[in-house]
Scaffold this active site. Structure first.
Site, short mmCIF file in Angstrom:
data_model
loop_
_atom_site.label_atom_id
_atom_site.label_comp_id
_atom_site.label_asym_id
_atom_site.label_seq_id
_atom_site.Cartn_x
_atom_site.Cartn_y
_atom_site.Cartn_z
N ASP A 8 0.88 -1.18 0.00
CA ASP A 8 0.00 0.00 0.00
C ASP A 8 0.91 1.23 0.00
O ASP A 8 1.80 1.37 0.84
CB ASP A 8 -0.91 0.00 1.24
N ASP A 107 -3.79 2.47 -5.12
CA ASP A 107 -2.46 2.44 -4.47
C ASP A 107 -2.19 1.16 -3.69
O ASP A 107 -1.33 1.11 -2.85
CB ASP A 107 -2.29 3.68 -3.57
N GLU A 108 -2.92 0.09 -4.03
CA GLU A 108 -2.79 -1.15 -3.28
C GLU A 108 -2.79 -2.36 -4.19
O GLU A 108 -3.58 -2.43 -5.13
CB GLU A 108 -4.04 -1.32 -2.39
P1 TTP Z 1 -5.21 5.09 1.28
O1 TTP Z 1 -4.23 4.03 0.90
O2 TTP Z 1 -6.33 4.70 2.18
O3 TTP Z 1 -4.46 6.29 2.02
P2 TTP Z 1 -3.10 7.00 1.67
O4 TTP Z 1 -2.32 6.26 0.64
O5 TTP Z 1 -3.38 8.43 1.35
O6 TTP Z 1 -2.34 6.98 3.05
P3 TTP Z 1 -1.70 5.71 3.80
O7 TTP Z 1 -1.93 4.51 2.95
O8 TTP Z 1 -0.24 6.04 3.97
O9 TTP Z 1 -2.41 5.64 5.11
O10 TTP Z 1 -5.85 5.73 -0.01
C1 TTP Z 1 -5.15 5.88 -1.22
C2 TTP Z 1 -5.59 7.15 -1.93
O11 TTP Z 1 -6.99 7.11 -2.18
C3 TTP Z 1 -5.35 8.40 -1.13
O12 TTP Z 1 -4.03 8.92 -1.28
C4 TTP Z 1 -6.40 9.32 -1.65
C5 TTP Z 1 -7.55 8.40 -2.06
N1 TTP Z 1 -8.61 8.46 -1.04
C6 TTP Z 1 -9.69 9.32 -1.25
O13 TTP Z 1 -9.76 10.00 -2.27
N2 TTP Z 1 -10.65 9.39 -0.28
C7 TTP Z 1 -10.59 8.66 0.88
O14 TTP Z 1 -11.47 8.77 1.75
C8 TTP Z 1 -9.47 7.76 1.08
C9 TTP Z 1 -9.37 6.94 2.33
C10 TTP Z 1 -8.52 7.71 0.08
MG MG Z 2 -2.06 4.18 0.79
MG MG Z 3 -4.69 2.19 -0.05
#
Ligand code: TTP
Ligand code: MG
Ligand code: MG
Length: 351
Positions: A8, A107-108
């Site tokens: 992730d 992103d995963e």
């Molecule tokens: P995440 O992987 O949940 O979060 P992140 O990568 O920003 O942070 P981390 O993993 O380090 O905790 O989400 C990936 C992307 O998806 C995030 O950068 C932006 C988008 N996103 C939204 O647009 N709305 C949301 O509510 C969430 C949770 C994520």
């Molecule tokens: Mg992330």
């Molecule tokens: Mg994610």
């Protein structure tokens, strides 16, 4: 259970912005839905870890974020085509390891690493982390465990820029030490409902009557019950529709002259085409990207009517899109990517 390497990306949208706005690194940054001049209207999509120290979280109104961070909070409107282009490159890198990969979100991704020892898995994870850092300037966190759900939990636990292996005989301890809200599938609503049922900890959930959970949550209740008891039978399902092949190159000097850039695009199209043919794919979508001298990146994408493996068509569409992008100024980097791939050789479709 499937031995899984789960990646992730860290604060993904904001991290992508730090790459093209390096001056923002180390400062609080929010990426949100509203344009910058209406920043108090939308919601936070993500925040970098500096901004998170103020309590800023994904999903919160921008207004609240500005109230939490009284000092100067940097704000950018989200540019999803750019993040998707970065994501496509990262997913292409994962898939280059020739193991089953499931793209879970922008992103995963989860990789089936069945057959590797713990040591081999850890060194593969280190290699992937350093290649992502090198190629994209981004950090990620990797969790390794038997079971996709548990590998994801390990990656959540190790954030940011972390790497965590949970050994098979430690899975139960790992889950028991976790908060109920951190079990994948336990969202806000499920948590409230569980609390109403006087289930407040993972331990209580593990001892609950599975039939009661199934009554309350259907098949999700069963999954939940199994997960907290250390069982995750989910498979890693390859999703070919997210497959793409791209090439990009940094120019020796910035240019907005198509006569100069065209031979570069011809070479890129040739390389993309060679890999496409080697892997027996045809494509339906062509993407083009440029990076301007101020590091901002722009992408365009075009869907063809039919699947093809024609290099000429790839180039023609690519050149048209790049020509559009050159109208905004000189570029330092150009790239071409094909996506929506299917197999040739008589296979109708891979999915
Ligand atoms: P995440 O992987 O949940 O979060 P992140 O990568 O920003 O942070 P981390 O993993 O380090 O905790 O989400 C990936 C992307 O998806 C995030 O950068 C932006 C988008 N996103 C939204 O647009 N709305 C949301 O509510 C969430 C949770 C994520
Ligand atoms: Mg992330
Ligand atoms: Mg994610």
């Amino acid at each position: 259970m499937v031995f899984t390497l789960y990646v992730d990306m860290d604060y993904f949208f904001a991290a992508c912005e730090e790459v093209r706005h390096p001056e923002l690194k180390g400062k609080p940054l929010v990426v949100g839905t509203a344009p910058a001049n209406e920043r108090t209207r939308g919601v936070v999509q993500t925040a970098n870890y500096v901004a998170r120290k103020y309590g800023i979280k994904s999903g919160m109104p921008n207004m609240d974020a500005f109230a939490l961070c009284k000092e100067h909070l940097n704000y950018l409107q989200s540019d999803e085509p750019y993040y998707e282009e970065v994501s496509a490159g990262i997913m292409e890198l994962f898939k280059s390891y020739k193991r089953p990969v499931e793209v879970i979100s922008v992103d995963e991704a989860a990789m089936d690493i069945t057959g590797l020892s713990n040591e081999e898995a850890v060194s593969l994870a280190k290699e992937i982390k350093s290649r992502i850092k090198e190629k994209f300037g981004l950090t990620c966190t990797i969790g390794i465990c038997e079971g996709k759900t548990f590998a994801k939990m390990a990656s959540d636990e190790a954030k940011p820029d972390g790497l965590m292996l949970v050994e098979t005989n430690k899975i139960k301890d790992f889950i028991a030490s976790s908060e109920l809200s951190k079990i994948p599938g336990v969202g806000k609503k499920t948590l409230e409902r569980l609390n109403e049922m006087r289930i407040n900890t993972v331990e209580e959930l593990a001892k609950a009557d599975p039939m009661v959970l199934i009554d309350a949550f259907g098949s999700a209740g069963k999954e939940l019950y199994m997960a907290v008891n250390g069982i995750d039978n989910s498979k890693i399902i390859e999703n070919y529709e997210t497959l793409s092949i791209g090439r990009e190159i940094t120019l020796k000097k910035a240019s907005s002259d198509m006569d100069e850039i065209k031979p570069v695009l011809e070479k890129l199209a040739e390389d993309v085409h060679a890999e496409l043919v080697k892997k027996n794919y045809r494509f339906k979508n062509v993407g083009a990207k440029v990076r301007y001298t101020d590091f901002t990146m722009s992408v365009r994408s075009y869907s063809l009517r039919n699947y093809t493996d024609s290099k000429e068509q790839m180039l023609e569409v690519g050149v048209k899109m790049i020509a559009q992008l050159l109208k905004n100024g000189p570029v330092r980097k150009v790239g071409i990517r094909v996506s929506k791939l299917i197999g040739t050789k008589g296979q109708k479709s891979l999915f």
